[in-house]
Design an enzyme around this catalytic site. Sequence first.
Site, mmCIF file in Angstrom:
data_model
loop_
_atom_site.group_PDB
_atom_site.id
_atom_site.type_symbol
_atom_site.label_atom_id
_atom_site.label_comp_id
_atom_site.label_asym_id
_atom_site.label_seq_id
_atom_site.Cartn_x
_atom_site.Cartn_y
_atom_site.Cartn_z
ATOM 1 N N TYR B 244 -8.512 5.419 17.090
ATOM 2 C CA TYR B 244 -8.706 4.065 17.606
ATOM 3 C C TYR B 244 -7.342 3.443 17.838
ATOM 4 C CZ TYR B 244 -13.433 4.604 15.686
ATOM 5 O OH TYR B 244 -14.695 5.052 15.397
ATOM 6 N N HIS B 252 -12.814 0.197 20.587
ATOM 7 C CA HIS B 252 -13.464 1.485 20.742
ATOM 8 C C HIS B 252 -12.387 2.557 20.607
ATOM 9 C CE1 HIS B 252 -17.466 0.343 21.808
ATOM 10 N NE2 HIS B 252 -17.046 -0.511 22.720
ATOM 11 N N LYS B 283 -14.078 8.996 26.617
ATOM 12 C CA LYS B 283 -12.829 9.148 25.885
ATOM 13 C C LYS B 283 -12.109 10.376 26.429
ATOM 14 C CE LYS B 283 -15.389 7.661 21.829
ATOM 15 N NZ LYS B 283 -15.410 6.263 22.238
#
Lengths: 132, 306
Positions: B244, B252, B283
Site C-alpha cells: 500500500y 488501496h 494492480k
Amino acid sequence: MSTAGTTTPTDPHPQYLHHLLQIVHTNLQHQADWHSLSIHTSPSLPRPLISGIPPEGTKKEWVLPVNLREKWSLRKWAEVFDALPEMDEDGDGGEEKVKEKEGRKLMMGVVSDDSTVVYYVVGEGAVKPKQN
Amino acid sequence: MTTPTIPQEPFPIYLVSSSYLLYDATVISHVRRTHRMSGCLTGTLPQIPQQNIFLGLPLELMIEEALLLVDKGAGYIVDDVHVHEHGLRDMLEVDKHQFLEEREEGQRRGVEEYVRKVQEKRGVFVQGRGNDEGGGVDGGGQGTEGGRGDVAEGETVFENSSVSNSRPAATTAVPAPTAANAVMYYPTPAISHPIYHRPPVPWDIRTAPLRPQRTQGYPLYKHLHERGYFLSPGLRFGCQYMAYPGDPLRFHSHFVVNGLGWDEEIEMRDVVGGGRLGTGVKKAWMIGGEDGTGEVRTFCVEWGGF
C-alpha cells in the site's frame, strides 16, 4: 551489474532466439498492427529485441521475445534492462534516452507452442499500475 | 482511554509458537504511526472463533516486521511462554497475596455499591406494593400469601445474605458472607499485568537476544518499507505481500508482491499468471530481490492490453 555475461560473444544469439524473434515480429506487424518495427541483434544485448510503435501510440517501445517453456529470473530481467540504454547510444535511433533506472519499461512477447503470442509490460522499479 | 502515550523503546515483541505478537494497544498504535507497520489483529471471541470480521488484540506481526523492528532497535523479542512460566514461579508469596487482596478489595467496593443501589430500589418497590395491598384487605389470605412470596423471592436474589442471617451463631467465627459475595465476579483482563508478567528488559537478558529468521522476501520487504510502503500478508490475494502506498485504511494497494532470489528460476507461465493476477485487481504484480551487491531491484508486470 552491467557486465556479467552480456558482452561480445562471437556468435551473438542462438538460432532458436532468432526463430522466436521472427514469430513475435510477424505477430506485431500483422496482428497488432505495429509500425516502424526493427530488429536488434547487437552483441551487446543479452537477447535479441524488437522495437516498434503501437497503432495508437507515438512512442517507440521495446519488445523482448521469450518462449513460454523458458524459465526466467530477476538476473535475466536486470541484464536485459541494463542493456537497454546502451542500445539507445549505439545509434539505433532511440530518440528519448532513458537514463534513470526507475521508469524504464519493455514488453515481453511470450510465445507458446501453438504460436499464440501474449504481451506483458514489465517496468523497472515501482511502476504505479495504469488503472489505480 | 487516556491521551495517547508514546511507549518506551525498545518495546517487547512476544514470541508465541513462531508468532510475533503485540498485546499493548499503545505499542500497536505507535508501531503503526511511527514505524508504518499495520500487522494483523488476530483476537476473536473464544466461543465464536469463526467470527473474523471484527478482530481485536493481540496484533500479529509478520516475521519481516518483527525482524525490522529488532534491527532498528525499536523492539526486542521475548519468549512469552518462558517469561510467563518464570513470572508465575518467581512471584513472591507476599506479592501474590497483596495483589489478590487488592483485587478483592477493589471488586468488593464496586459490588457493595451495586448491592446497595439494588436494595434501595427494592425497598422503594416493596413499599409501593405494601401500600397497594393495604388498600385491598378483602383479598384475605390470598393477599398476604402473595406478599410473603414476594419477600421470599426478593431475598433469594441475595441468597447468601438471607442464609447467613438465619444461620445459627456457630458460623459467625468465619467472616460472614455478605450480599456482595453472591455478585462478586473476576473478569479475565485482556492484557496481562506486571505482577506476574513482567518481561525482562533487554539489558537483563543474559543469553544472545532472540532474532526472527531472515526470510527470502526480507530484502524486498525492507526496500519497499523504506520507500514508504505499508506491506501486509498477501496470501488472500495470491502473493507474498500487498504493498500500500500509505496506511491501508487510507489507500488501496498498488502492488501484489513476490520476493525472489536473484537467480531463482521462475516459470514463464507464472510471469503471465502474475501479470494477470495483478491486472485483474487493477494492480501491478511486482517481483524483486537482492542482487549480488546487496542492491534490491524490483520489476512490475502488467498485462499488455492486446
